[in-house]
Write an enzyme that holds these catalytic residues in place. Structure first.
Site, PDB file in Angstrom:
ATOM      1  N   HIS A   1      -3.292 -11.817   7.036  1.00 31.22           N
ATOM      2  CA  HIS A   1      -4.455 -11.185   6.419  1.00 31.22           C
ATOM      3  C   HIS A   1      -5.382 -10.619   7.492  1.00 31.22           C
ATOM      4  O   HIS A   1      -5.935 -11.365   8.281  1.00 31.22           O
ATOM      5  CB  HIS A   1      -5.260 -12.125   5.520  1.00 31.22           C
ATOM      6  CG  HIS A   1      -5.991 -11.340   4.470  1.00 31.22           C
ATOM      7  ND1 HIS A   1      -5.427 -10.993   3.268  1.00 31.22           N
ATOM      8  CD2 HIS A   1      -7.201 -10.746   4.498  1.00 31.22           C
ATOM      9  CE1 HIS A   1      -6.269 -10.253   2.588  1.00 31.22           C
ATOM     10  NE2 HIS A   1      -7.343 -10.080   3.309  1.00 31.22           N
TER      11      HIS A   1
ATOM     12  N   THR B   1      -8.771  -7.029  -2.340  1.00 30.10           N
ATOM     13  CA  THR B   1      -7.570  -7.652  -1.790  1.00 30.10           C
ATOM     14  C   THR B   1      -7.771  -9.157  -1.865  1.00 30.10           C
ATOM     15  O   THR B   1      -8.862  -9.619  -2.223  1.00 30.10           O
ATOM     16  CB  THR B   1      -7.328  -7.198  -0.334  1.00 30.10           C
ATOM     17  OG1 THR B   1      -6.149  -7.849   0.171  1.00 30.10           O
ATOM     18  CG2 THR B   1      -8.498  -7.553   0.572  1.00 30.10           C
ATOM     19  N   THR B   2      -6.726  -9.936  -1.552  1.00 30.46           N
ATOM     20  CA  THR B   2      -6.851 -11.393  -1.614  1.00 30.46           C
ATOM     21  C   THR B   2      -7.983 -11.836  -0.688  1.00 30.46           C
ATOM     22  O   THR B   2      -8.002 -11.480   0.479  1.00 30.46           O
ATOM     23  CB  THR B   2      -5.521 -12.037  -1.180  1.00 30.46           C
ATOM     24  OG1 THR B   2      -4.469 -11.374  -1.868  1.00 30.46           O
ATOM     25  CG2 THR B   2      -5.490 -13.507  -1.509  1.00 30.46           C
TER      26      THR B   2
ATOM     27  N   HIS C   1       0.796  -1.233   0.000  1.00 27.95           N
ATOM     28  CA  HIS C   1       0.000   0.000   0.000  1.00 27.95           C
ATOM     29  C   HIS C   1       0.825   1.279   0.000  1.00 27.95           C
ATOM     30  O   HIS C   1       0.275   2.366  -0.168  1.00 27.95           O
ATOM     31  CB  HIS C   1      -1.045  -0.052   1.112  1.00 27.95           C
ATOM     32  CG  HIS C   1      -2.052  -1.116   0.828  1.00 27.95           C
ATOM     33  ND1 HIS C   1      -2.648  -1.242  -0.416  1.00 27.95           N
ATOM     34  CD2 HIS C   1      -2.516  -2.156   1.561  1.00 27.95           C
ATOM     35  CE1 HIS C   1      -3.451  -2.291  -0.408  1.00 27.95           C
ATOM     36  NE2 HIS C   1      -3.383  -2.867   0.770  1.00 27.95           N
TER      37      HIS C   1
ATOM     38  N   GLU D   1       0.972 -20.581   4.492  1.00 27.87           N
ATOM     39  CA  GLU D   1       0.579 -19.357   5.198  1.00 27.87           C
ATOM     40  C   GLU D   1      -0.904 -19.473   5.464  1.00 27.87           C
ATOM     41  O   GLU D   1      -1.704 -19.610   4.524  1.00 27.87           O
ATOM     42  CB  GLU D   1       0.882 -18.093   4.387  1.00 27.87           C
ATOM     43  CG  GLU D   1       0.418 -16.835   5.154  1.00 27.87           C
ATOM     44  CD  GLU D   1       0.709 -15.518   4.449  1.00 27.87           C
ATOM     45  OE1 GLU D   1       1.712 -15.426   3.697  1.00 27.87           O
ATOM     46  OE2 GLU D   1      -0.077 -14.574   4.660  1.00 27.87           O
TER      47      GLU D   1
ATOM     48  N   ARG E   1       0.958  -8.214  -8.595  1.00 29.27           N
ATOM     49  CA  ARG E   1      -0.307  -8.668  -9.183  1.00 29.27           C
ATOM     50  C   ARG E   1      -0.245  -8.595 -10.699  1.00 29.27           C
ATOM     51  O   ARG E   1       0.476  -7.774 -11.265  1.00 29.27           O
ATOM     52  CB  ARG E   1      -1.470  -7.825  -8.667  1.00 29.27           C
ATOM     53  CG  ARG E   1      -1.707  -7.953  -7.180  1.00 29.27           C
ATOM     54  CD  ARG E   1      -2.937  -7.167  -6.757  1.00 29.27           C
ATOM     55  NE  ARG E   1      -4.144  -7.855  -7.107  1.00 29.27           N
ATOM     56  CZ  ARG E   1      -4.928  -8.521  -6.242  1.00 29.27           C
ATOM     57  NH1 ARG E   1      -4.627  -8.556  -4.963  1.00 29.27           N
ATOM     58  NH2 ARG E   1      -6.004  -9.133  -6.655  1.00 29.27           N
TER      59      ARG E   1
ATOM     60  N   HIS F   1       3.208  -8.111  -3.173  1.00 29.44           N
ATOM     61  CA  HIS F   1       2.391  -8.928  -4.075  1.00 29.44           C
ATOM     62  C   HIS F   1       2.465  -8.300  -5.459  1.00 29.44           C
ATOM     63  O   HIS F   1       1.954  -7.203  -5.677  1.00 29.44           O
ATOM     64  CB  HIS F   1       0.944  -8.941  -3.554  1.00 29.44           C
ATOM     65  CG  HIS F   1       0.014  -9.818  -4.339  1.00 29.44           C
ATOM     66  ND1 HIS F   1      -1.290 -10.030  -3.970  1.00 29.44           N
ATOM     67  CD2 HIS F   1       0.199 -10.544  -5.469  1.00 29.44           C
ATOM     68  CE1 HIS F   1      -1.871 -10.841  -4.841  1.00 29.44           C
ATOM     69  NE2 HIS F   1      -0.991 -11.163  -5.760  1.00 29.44           N
TER      70      HIS F   1
HETATM   71  N1  PXP Z   1      -0.791 -12.465   3.503  1.00 35.62           N
HETATM   72  C1  PXP Z   1      -1.316 -12.531   2.251  1.00 35.62           C
HETATM   73  C2  PXP Z   1      -1.182 -13.814   1.496  1.00 35.62           C
HETATM   74  C3  PXP Z   1      -1.956 -11.428   1.668  1.00 35.62           C
HETATM   75  O1  PXP Z   1      -2.472 -11.521   0.429  1.00 35.62           O
HETATM   76  C4  PXP Z   1      -2.036 -10.226   2.402  1.00 35.62           C
HETATM   77  C5  PXP Z   1      -2.684  -9.027   1.783  1.00 35.62           C
HETATM   78  O2  PXP Z   1      -1.895  -8.546   0.754  1.00 35.62           O
HETATM   79  C6  PXP Z   1      -1.459 -10.184   3.688  1.00 35.62           C
HETATM   80  C7  PXP Z   1      -0.868 -11.331   4.219  1.00 35.62           C
HETATM   81  C8  PXP Z   1      -1.485  -8.954   4.520  1.00 35.62           C
HETATM   82  O3  PXP Z   1      -2.801  -8.601   4.814  1.00 35.62           O
HETATM   83  P1  PXP Z   1      -3.131  -7.211   5.465  1.00 35.62           P
HETATM   84  O4  PXP Z   1      -2.748  -6.155   4.491  1.00 35.62           O
HETATM   85  O5  PXP Z   1      -4.596  -7.291   5.718  1.00 35.62           O
HETATM   86  O6  PXP Z   1      -2.310  -7.122   6.744  1.00 35.62           O
END
Ligand code: PXP
Length: 237
Positions: free
Chosen positions: A190, A99-100, A9, A150, A44, A42
């Site tokens: 996440h 987001t994922t 971000h 993960e 994308r 990531h």
């Molecule tokens: N792990 C994975 C696989 C993700 O896709 C994300 C989001 O990009 C995160 C962790 C981190 O999530 P958050 O931004 O909600 O902390």
């Protein structure tokens, strides 16, 4: 429990006006100075935040560990093999999602994931599958030869009641124990934030949490170093 910072971000903010600031690489270097154990990005398919230049700069300049979140597509696998992150975390990817949204379904794509894992491991990259805390997904991940899983913590993070949160935490605890027995490393992430990490950190057997949104949001107000160190204090890392 180690802590890796997802800096996607920072790139979202940069790209919002098509400008060159803030640079994700600057965030990564500051986060390393603050003490994080690794940097996560990531790449994308639609390049909505991190781009290839970011990944190559990170590879060149960071001194901790690079975790590249990626879809198992031909183009991205080729870039990963070229760049050589320490870890590749395979995630599902939909163009329209914000987001994922959840873990990959390993059982549905055994051959594709086997092939992807072999290619990445041949390039000396460890492989992690981002999955739900589900025994069948874990068994299939171990069978394919992933190094890590993960665990998707979105259900835990978005729980609407304490009971639901507790139930999901127990499901994650069972998944972590099962994965460790099979010899898998276990990461998680996440939706983790400054509040829910206080309960989450009590789980044993998790190697590393990957956190992005909450820390980058807090950094807007207190600066990245303070935001990172506040999270490190809570994790106890
Ligand atoms: N792990 C994975 C696989 C993700 O896709 C994300 C989001 O990009 C995160 C962790 C981190 O999530 P958050 O931004 O909600 O902390």
């Amino acid at each position: 429990m180690k802590f890796s910072l997802n800096i996607d971000h920072v790139a979202t903010l940069r790209n919002a006006r098509g400008e060159s600031q803030p640079e994700p690489i600057t965030a990564a270097l500051l986060a390393e100075q603050a003490g994080v154990d690794g940097i996560v990005v990531h790449l994308r398919e639609d390049r909505r935040h991190i781009n290839e230049r970011d990944v190559r700069l990170l590879r060149e300049l960071i001194s901790t560990k690079l975790d590249l979140e990626m879809a198992a597509t031909k183009e991205i696998i080729q870039i990963a093999c070229d760049v050589g992150p320490e870890l590749a975390t395979i995630v599902p990817e939909k163009r329209k999602e914000l987001t994922t949204e959840g873990g990959i379904n390993v059982l549905d794509q055994i051959e594709l994931l086997k092939d992807t894992t072999n290619r990445l491991q041949d390039a000396n990259i460890e492989v992690s599958f981002f999955i739900e805390p589900d025994i069948h997904q874990i068994d299939a991940s171990a069978e394919i030869g992933a190094d890590f899983i993960e665990i998707h913590t979105g259900v835990f993070a978005n729980a609407e009641s304490e009971e639901e949160r507790f139930d999901e935490l127990e499901r994650i605890r069972g998944a972590v124990n099962h994965a460790r027995k099979l010899g898998l490393g276990v990461n998680a992430g996440h939706g983790l934030n400054y509040q829910n990490i206080k309960i989450f950190r009590e789980l044993e057997g998790i190697d590393e949490v990957s956190i992005g949104q909450a820390v980058i949001a807090q950094a807007v107000f207190v600066g990245l170093k303070e935001a990172v160190q506040e999270m490190m204090r809570l994790i106890g890392s």
